[in-house]
Design a protein around this motif. Structure first.
Motif, PDB file in Angstrom:
ATOM      1  N   ALA A  70      37.189  31.209  34.842  1.00  0.00           N
ATOM      2  CA  ALA A  70      37.068  32.165  35.948  1.00  0.00           C
ATOM      3  C   ALA A  70      37.300  33.606  35.506  1.00  0.00           C
ATOM      4  O   ALA A  70      36.753  34.534  36.110  1.00  0.00           O
ATOM      5  CB  ALA A  70      38.051  31.807  37.065  1.00  0.00           C
ATOM      6  N   TYR A  71      38.096  33.813  34.481  1.00  0.00           N
ATOM      7  CA  TYR A  71      38.473  35.179  34.104  1.00  0.00           C
ATOM      8  C   TYR A  71      37.290  36.119  33.875  1.00  0.00           C
ATOM      9  O   TYR A  71      37.306  37.269  34.324  1.00  0.00           O
ATOM     10  CB  TYR A  71      39.384  35.169  32.874  1.00  0.00           C
ATOM     11  N   PRO A  72      36.241  35.713  33.145  1.00  0.00           N
ATOM     12  CA  PRO A  72      35.126  36.655  32.940  1.00  0.00           C
ATOM     13  C   PRO A  72      34.442  37.090  34.236  1.00  0.00           C
ATOM     14  O   PRO A  72      33.830  38.170  34.268  1.00  0.00           O
ATOM     15  CB  PRO A  72      34.168  35.859  32.042  1.00  0.00           C
ATOM     16  N   LEU A  73      34.544  36.298  35.287  1.00  0.00           N
ATOM     17  CA  LEU A  73      33.967  36.718  36.559  1.00  0.00           C
ATOM     18  C   LEU A  73      34.680  37.958  37.081  1.00  0.00           C
ATOM     19  O   LEU A  73      34.063  38.827  37.714  1.00  0.00           O
ATOM     20  CB  LEU A  73      34.079  35.590  37.594  1.00  0.00           C
ATOM     21  N   GLY A  74      35.967  38.048  36.812  1.00  0.00           N
ATOM     22  CA  GLY A  74      36.727  39.212  37.239  1.00  0.00           C
ATOM     23  C   GLY A  74      36.612  40.368  36.281  1.00  0.00           C
ATOM     24  O   GLY A  74      36.360  41.507  36.688  1.00  0.00           O
ATOM     25  N   THR A  75      36.787  40.094  35.005  1.00  0.00           N
ATOM     26  CA  THR A  75      36.802  41.184  34.034  1.00  0.00           C
ATOM     27  C   THR A  75      35.419  41.800  33.843  1.00  0.00           C
ATOM     28  O   THR A  75      35.287  43.018  33.671  1.00  0.00           O
ATOM     29  CB  THR A  75      37.338  40.699  32.676  1.00  0.00           C
ATOM     30  N   ARG A  76      34.368  40.984  33.871  1.00  0.00           N
ATOM     31  CA  ARG A  76      33.022  41.482  33.611  1.00  0.00           C
ATOM     32  C   ARG A  76      32.284  41.899  34.883  1.00  0.00           C
ATOM     33  O   ARG A  76      31.461  42.819  34.850  1.00  0.00           O
ATOM     34  CB  ARG A  76      32.190  40.421  32.864  1.00  0.00           C
ATOM     35  N   HIS A  77      32.593  41.231  36.005  1.00  0.00           N
ATOM     36  CA  HIS A  77      31.803  41.478  37.215  1.00  0.00           C
ATOM     37  C   HIS A  77      32.654  41.807  38.443  1.00  0.00           C
ATOM     38  O   HIS A  77      32.137  41.871  39.557  1.00  0.00           O
ATOM     39  CB  HIS A  77      30.893  40.285  37.478  1.00  0.00           C
ATOM     40  N   LYS A  78      33.939  42.024  38.227  1.00  0.00           N
ATOM     41  CA  LYS A  78      34.856  42.537  39.248  1.00  0.00           C
ATOM     42  C   LYS A  78      34.971  41.635  40.476  1.00  0.00           C
ATOM     43  O   LYS A  78      35.271  42.113  41.576  1.00  0.00           O
ATOM     44  CB  LYS A  78      34.437  43.950  39.685  1.00  0.00           C
ATOM     45  N   LEU A  79      34.746  40.349  40.314  1.00  0.00           N
ATOM     46  CA  LEU A  79      35.014  39.454  41.429  1.00  0.00           C
ATOM     47  C   LEU A  79      36.527  39.349  41.616  1.00  0.00           C
ATOM     48  O   LEU A  79      37.271  39.223  40.636  1.00  0.00           O
ATOM     49  CB  LEU A  79      34.444  38.054  41.169  1.00  0.00           C
ATOM     50  N   PRO A  80      37.007  39.372  42.855  1.00  0.00           N
ATOM     51  CA  PRO A  80      38.438  39.182  43.085  1.00  0.00           C
ATOM     52  C   PRO A  80      38.904  37.848  42.498  1.00  0.00           C
ATOM     53  O   PRO A  80      38.149  36.866  42.464  1.00  0.00           O
ATOM     54  CB  PRO A  80      38.552  39.185  44.609  1.00  0.00           C
ATOM     55  N   HIS A  81      40.150  37.841  42.053  1.00  0.00           N
ATOM     56  CA  HIS A  81      40.695  36.675  41.359  1.00  0.00           C
ATOM     57  C   HIS A  81      40.559  35.399  42.185  1.00  0.00           C
ATOM     58  O   HIS A  81      40.208  34.337  41.652  1.00  0.00           O
ATOM     59  CB  HIS A  81      42.178  36.945  41.048  1.00  0.00           C
ATOM     60  N   GLY A  82      40.801  35.497  43.492  1.00  0.00           N
ATOM     61  CA  GLY A  82      40.760  34.306  44.333  1.00  0.00           C
ATOM     62  C   GLY A  82      39.385  33.680  44.380  1.00  0.00           C
ATOM     63  O   GLY A  82      39.227  32.466  44.156  1.00  0.00           O
ATOM     64  N   ILE A  83      38.364  34.466  44.673  1.00  0.00           N
ATOM     65  CA  ILE A  83      37.019  33.908  44.775  1.00  0.00           C
ATOM     66  C   ILE A  83      36.521  33.440  43.413  1.00  0.00           C
ATOM     67  O   ILE A  83      35.805  32.431  43.306  1.00  0.00           O
ATOM     68  CB  ILE A  83      36.032  34.913  45.422  1.00  0.00           C
ATOM     69  N   ALA A  84      36.894  34.123  42.344  1.00  0.00           N
ATOM     70  CA  ALA A  84      36.486  33.696  41.000  1.00  0.00           C
ATOM     71  C   ALA A  84      36.985  32.287  40.715  1.00  0.00           C
ATOM     72  O   ALA A  84      36.249  31.421  40.224  1.00  0.00           O
ATOM     73  CB  ALA A  84      37.004  34.673  39.949  1.00  0.00           C
ATOM     74  N   ASN A  85      38.241  32.044  41.038  1.00  0.00           N
ATOM     75  CA  ASN A  85      38.798  30.713  40.799  1.00  0.00           C
ATOM     76  C   ASN A  85      38.226  29.670  41.750  1.00  0.00           C
ATOM     77  O   ASN A  85      38.029  28.516  41.366  1.00  0.00           O
ATOM     78  CB  ASN A  85      40.326  30.763  40.907  1.00  0.00           C
ATOM     79  N   ALA A  86      37.944  30.075  42.976  1.00  0.00           N
ATOM     80  CA  ALA A  86      37.357  29.137  43.933  1.00  0.00           C
ATOM     81  C   ALA A  86      35.970  28.689  43.457  1.00  0.00           C
ATOM     82  O   ALA A  86      35.619  27.503  43.561  1.00  0.00           O
ATOM     83  CB  ALA A  86      37.267  29.781  45.312  1.00  0.00           C
ATOM     84  N   LEU A  87      35.167  29.613  42.934  1.00  0.00           N
ATOM     85  CA  LEU A  87      33.824  29.282  42.482  1.00  0.00           C
ATOM     86  C   LEU A  87      33.827  28.304  41.310  1.00  0.00           C
ATOM     87  O   LEU A  87      32.915  27.479  41.161  1.00  0.00           O
ATOM     88  CB  LEU A  87      33.087  30.566  42.074  1.00  0.00           C
ATOM     89  N   ILE A  88      34.846  28.375  40.488  1.00  0.00           N
ATOM     90  CA  ILE A  88      34.907  27.546  39.285  1.00  0.00           C
ATOM     91  C   ILE A  88      35.650  26.228  39.521  1.00  0.00           C
ATOM     92  O   ILE A  88      35.380  25.229  38.862  1.00  0.00           O
ATOM     93  CB  ILE A  88      35.578  28.341  38.140  1.00  0.00           C
ATOM     94  N   PHE A  89      36.563  26.206  40.478  1.00  0.00           N
ATOM     95  CA  PHE A  89      37.448  25.061  40.684  1.00  0.00           C
ATOM     96  C   PHE A  89      36.734  23.703  40.706  1.00  0.00           C
ATOM     97  O   PHE A  89      37.136  22.779  39.983  1.00  0.00           O
ATOM     98  CB  PHE A  89      38.278  25.262  41.966  1.00  0.00           C
TER      99      PHE A  89
END
Length: 372
Positions: free
Chosen positions: A260-279
């Motif tokens: 999930a981390y690259p979703l936040g660092t590269r594309h600025k997705l909030p941490h919560g939604i990034a983890n939800a998408l990958i879970f």
């Protein structure tokens, strides 16, 4: 999984106030401890409601951004001045910055001087953490993450010196959180518990907290999404987030957060939604390695399932029932960046090395493609 007699160290704030209305105790605590110059670290939304803290015009850094980077941290440290008490007020980003401000303010140290384990100096100021979302559990822990803008990698710092003196977990503060954010942060709290529960270094003591956290999310998350004013549901999620934070200290997360981390660092997705998408995808990837625990997770969420594909489908349906669009493409992630994201994620060995399944870079790329 470690055996029951394996040594385990747990650390928590010296004091924890939990429950509706407990924020009212903050001003009394501050006076009793003799603090004179409180400094609040908050995002713009929470900086606009400092009155709820009951303090007399505290100084504030109200510019915390989602997925904060080292520039955001530097501004916060400079703004702290001669504060004698740091208060993290917001979600995980605000609380992580508050930890780092507490150990860096008044020093000549940079983040590079304290990153990694046990390098932060003893702090000379107090630290209070007040979450306004039910997700990260950062109020409980000793770890903080910020992004290096040059490499787009998350830099982790961990130290007992970043543990709060007081955590106030008042579910009333979360009543105004919108349904989509409630859903995403709730899944993030659950992901902390799930990843610790299935980690190679899982421990029976932590497993108890982890499973209770998952069960709380299964019971209360949909209720809180459907009715944000449901205080009992908000309290249940706040407790789940707290349990997730307890899990993070001695065990931590694994593949879900790494992917999930690259979703936040590269594309600025909030941490919560990034983890939800990958879970759902990492839960499925680990299902065959941890069948009993995966079954317990699915049962807690009310989605009993067997087999990798069935687990993925059931977990996606659970998230979709919360109103979440589970496609990476719907959140602005470009398809042509998936290979670079997989490369970045695969380098996060501090998490992936403890995953129950060894995920190759190609495996991670396939997860992104499935989620796209």
């Amino acid at each position: 999984m470690q055996s029951l007699d394996a040594a385990l160290t747990m650390q928590r704030p010296a004091e924890v106030y939990f429950g509706a209305g407990t924020l009212e105790n903050l001003a009394v605590w501050v006076r009793q401890k003799g603090f004179k110059r409180p400094f609040v670290v908050a995002d713009p939304v929470n900086a606009a409601r400092l009155a709820v803290l009951g303090l007399d015009s505290p100084a504030v850094f109200g510019e915390v951004v989602p997925e904060p980077d080292t520039h955001n941290l530097s501004k916060a440290v400079k703004a702290a001045g001669d504060a004698d008490l740091i208060i993290g007020f917001g979600g995980g980003s605000a609380m992580d910055l508050a930890k780092l401000v507490a150990v860096l303010a008044g020093t000549n140290l940079a983040l590079s001087d304290i990153s990694g384990p046990n390098r932060a100096p003893a702090r000379k100021v107090g630290l209070v953490q007040i979450p306004t979302t039910a997700g990260t559990g950062s109020e409980v822990g000793t770890r903080a993450l910020v992004t290096d803008p040059d490499t787009l990698a998350k830099v982790a710092s961990e130290s007992l010196n970043m543990l709060a003196d007081l955590a106030i977990i008042d579910p009333v503060l979360t009543l105004s959180v919108p349904p989509a954010v409630t859903a995403a942060t709730g899944v993030d709290a659950m992901a902390h518990c799930v990843e610790a529960f299935t980690s190679k270094r899982s421990h029976p003591l932590i497993d108890s907290y982890a499973l209770q956290g998952i069960q709380l999310v299964g019971k209360y998350l949909k209720r809180a999404v459907d009715d944000g004013s449901d205080v009992e549901a908000r309290a249940g999620l706040a407790l789940a987030a707290f349990y997730g934070g307890v899990c993070l200290g001695p065990v931590n997360t694994t593949s879900g957060h790494a992917v999930a981390y690259p979703l936040g660092t590269r594309h600025k997705l909030p941490h919560g939604i990034a983890n939800a998408l990958i879970f759902p995808h990492t839960l499925a990837a680990n299902a065959e390695a941890e069948p009993a625990k995966t079954a317990a997770i699915c049962t807690a969420l009310g989605v009993p399932a067997e087999g990798k594909d069935a687990v993925r489908s059931a977990a996606i349906q659970f998230c979709q029932s919360l109103g979440l669009d589970m496609r990476l493409s719907a959140h602005g992630v470009p398809q042509d960046d998936l290979p670079r994201m997989a490369e970045d994620a695969h380098k996060i060995r501090r998490l992936l090395d403890w995953n129950p399944v060894d995920l190759s870079e190609q495996d991670i790329l396939q997860i992104y493609r499935d989620a796209f």
